[in-house]
Write a protein that holds these residues in place. Sequence first.
Motif, short mmCIF file in Angstrom:
data_model
loop_
_atom_site.label_atom_id
_atom_site.label_comp_id
_atom_site.label_asym_id
_atom_site.label_seq_id
_atom_site.Cartn_x
_atom_site.Cartn_y
_atom_site.Cartn_z
N LEU A 192 48.36 47.41 48.30
CA LEU A 192 48.34 45.72 48.36
C LEU A 192 47.74 45.50 49.55
O LEU A 192 47.17 44.10 49.47
N SER A 214 38.86 34.82 41.26
CA SER A 214 39.12 36.17 41.72
C SER A 214 39.78 36.44 43.18
O SER A 214 40.14 37.31 43.62
N PRO A 255 42.37 36.62 45.73
CA PRO A 255 43.99 36.79 45.90
C PRO A 255 44.67 35.83 46.39
O PRO A 255 44.10 35.11 47.29
N LEU A 264 50.56 40.39 41.38
CA LEU A 264 49.68 39.13 41.34
C LEU A 264 50.19 37.96 40.45
O LEU A 264 50.10 36.92 40.82
N LEU A 308 50.03 46.31 40.89
CA LEU A 308 48.99 45.25 41.67
C LEU A 308 49.09 44.02 40.50
O LEU A 308 49.30 42.81 41.01
N TRP A 365 44.10 43.84 49.49
CA TRP A 365 44.03 42.36 48.82
C TRP A 365 44.52 41.35 49.72
O TRP A 365 44.70 39.97 49.22
N GLN A 406 37.66 47.62 44.98
CA GLN A 406 39.07 47.18 45.18
C GLN A 406 39.13 46.49 46.51
O GLN A 406 38.90 47.00 47.56
N PRO A 407 39.49 45.06 46.51
CA PRO A 407 39.41 44.36 45.29
C PRO A 407 38.04 44.23 44.70
O PRO A 407 37.17 44.29 45.19
#
Length: 249
Positions: free
Chosen positions: A131, A107, A109, A226, A222, A134, A58-59
């Motif tokens: 969060l 990919s 963010p 997004l 998430l 990201w 993650q991410p």
Amino acid sequence: WLASELAAWKMQVEVAGDISQGRKAIAGNRPDVVLLDLCFPESLGNGFELLEELKTTQPPVPVVVFTAQESFAERVRVARLGGRGFLQKPVAPQKVMDAIAKALQQSGPPQAKLLIVDDDPQILDQLRTVLEPWGFQLTLLNDPQQFWETIEQCTPDLLILDVEMPQFSGIDLCQVVRNDPRWGELPVLFLSAVQDAETLQQVFMAGADDYVQKPIRDPELLARVLNRIERSQLRLKMIAQKNQMLSDK
């Protein structure tokens, strides 16, 4: 030869000869993208093992598979494991560069500021944990009475509201936001343990864009965050392009 070609494109490249070396390299310095072969004849592991591991980070680390194998079943397996590209050897360096650029674009963010309002400190801590990795810029607020001052200071790209709070509910705050021309298009996502139809109707009538049920499931939250940010940024981009076309006439 490929490492030399990529280095010539001003990329920082690290080469691993087997799965074990690859794991160590990734753990020591998280890459922006991994170019992965599926077969290592003298290795105890194969590329699918590493691909599955990288999917859970993650991410997630974007992976482009680069292999001599050609099997539709393997293409499907790569896609299921979150691979961002599938290249069959031999392949021109430019195609590798194009695949890497596409993987990074998909990919990465979106850069965004989030304002989260909830009177429960544990929920705020949970959202920060989910969060922050990201790259979102978070403003956390547990007192809805400070909402207007805070939103004007942080100018968020997404607003996350709890439904039930003391003094002012999330529905109150959403209605105030929708009444102001500056924030009329701001994406608003609600959080609530309440599931009755009347509350849901009130939330969306107030101007909500989305709703996440408590207890919060991190992957769902998430994905919805997004999705809302990407839609909003795409819409703003289309508006800017339209305005540019009109000004050019």
